[in-house]
Design a protein around this motif. Structure first.
Motif, PDB file in Angstrom:
ATOM      1  N   GLU A 207       0.824  -1.211   0.000  1.00  0.00           N
ATOM      2  CA  GLU A 207       0.000   0.000   0.000  1.00  0.00           C
ATOM      3  C   GLU A 207       0.861   1.265   0.000  1.00  0.00           C
ATOM      4  O   GLU A 207       0.414   2.333  -0.451  1.00  0.00           O
ATOM      5  N   SER A 208       2.116   1.135   0.462  1.00  0.00           N
ATOM      6  CA  SER A 208       2.993   2.302   0.546  1.00  0.00           C
ATOM      7  C   SER A 208       3.314   2.886  -0.827  1.00  0.00           C
ATOM      8  O   SER A 208       3.542   4.091  -0.955  1.00  0.00           O
ATOM      9  N   PHE A 209       3.344   2.060  -1.865  1.00  0.00           N
ATOM     10  CA  PHE A 209       3.621   2.602  -3.190  1.00  0.00           C
ATOM     11  C   PHE A 209       2.378   2.611  -4.090  1.00  0.00           C
ATOM     12  O   PHE A 209       2.299   3.386  -5.048  1.00  0.00           O
ATOM     13  N   LEU A 210       1.394   1.771  -3.761  1.00  0.00           N
ATOM     14  CA  LEU A 210       0.152   1.785  -4.534  1.00  0.00           C
ATOM     15  C   LEU A 210      -0.781   2.913  -4.074  1.00  0.00           C
ATOM     16  O   LEU A 210      -1.593   3.421  -4.849  1.00  0.00           O
ATOM     17  N   LYS A 211      -0.666   3.271  -2.786  1.00  0.00           N
ATOM     18  CA  LYS A 211      -1.407   4.410  -2.216  1.00  0.00           C
ATOM     19  C   LYS A 211      -2.918   4.319  -2.410  1.00  0.00           C
ATOM     20  O   LYS A 211      -3.606   5.310  -2.656  1.00  0.00           O
TER      21      LYS A 211
END
Length: 245
Positions: A207-211
């Motif tokens: 989730e940190s890069f897909l946001k």
């Protein structure tokens, strides 16, 4: 050889027969083969040549940066890796026969790309169409397709590969529209094609890069369903370190 015969063989694509003509004539003159056996032998050799040429074309199209084979992977140096599990998946070939994804998760330098490439190469050698692509390159290609209105075509192309290797997932943050396109691609491949993924991030970090919490959950749900996950989090780097003075 008669020039007209040579032109005819070129025209109908019998270049293997043309290249080996003298060898076949030598066999025929020896008289050890019956006419039927000689013709069968020639056809078999022509088939092998065409089959191998097709395999080479598929390998070239896959754009694999470095060739790797499972036989040369240093399992003895990677003692934290479940060697039995990896070889069992490789030997059973069920990742292709049952369209099951394989996801390698672990630090940089542990051999994730090498292993994934070996699996991709095996699929290509067995007659499947495959493709190697870095995750940043994939999402950029998908993003650029919007500008020239070719997103449907580009998605169809990547969705059609029997085996798609997406390397280094998670190294960059991506825009919402890129997340949506990537999710669409994975949805199209879900349960119909095999996707190989390497990532330096654990699933809890995606989730940190897909946001996008919802899309991340939906993506992981599809990717991990009926998939093999190879945990390499505790594995050591196989890359040689420069000595510091």
């Amino acid at each position: 050889m008669d020039e007209k015969l040579e032109q005819m063989m070129k025209y109908i694509g019998l270049r293997g027969l043309l290249a080996n003509w003298d060898h076949y004539m030598e066999i025929a003159e020896q008289g050890n083969f019956s006419p039927v056996r000689l013709l069968t032998y020639v056809v078999e050799q022509e088939y092998k040549i065409k089959h191998d040429n097709a395999r080479k074309r598929r390998i070239a199209h896959a754009n694999i940066p470095e060739p790797y084979e499972i036989e040369t992977f240093p399992f003895d140096r990677q003692t934290k890796l479940n060697r039995k599990k990896v070889l069992s998946i490789y030997d059973s070939f069920d990742y292709m026969l049952k369209q099951r994804n394989i996801i390698w998760v672990g630090p940089t330098g542990t051999g994730k790309t090498g292993l994934a490439t070996a699996f991709l190469t095996q699929a290509i050698n067995k007659g499947y169409r495959g493709k190697f692509i870095l995750f940043p390159e994939l999402v950029e290609t998908l993003y650029q397709s919007i500008a020239d209105h070719t997103e449907s075509k580009v998605l169809k192309t990547f969705a059609s590969y029997d085996c798609l290797l997406i390397d280094e997932l998670g190294f960059i943050e991506i825009e919402p529209v890129q997340v949506g396109l990537f999710f669409t691609l994975m949805h199209k491949r879900h349960k119909t094609k095999c996707t190989l993924i390497t990532s330096n991030l654990g699933f809890e970090e995606w989730e940190s890069f897909l946001k996008n919490a919802q899309l991340t959950a939906a993506l992981l749900d599809r990717l991990t369903e009926c998939s093999h996950v190879i945990n390499m989090k505790n594995c050591m780097s196989l890359r040689s370190k420069l000595e510091t003075v």
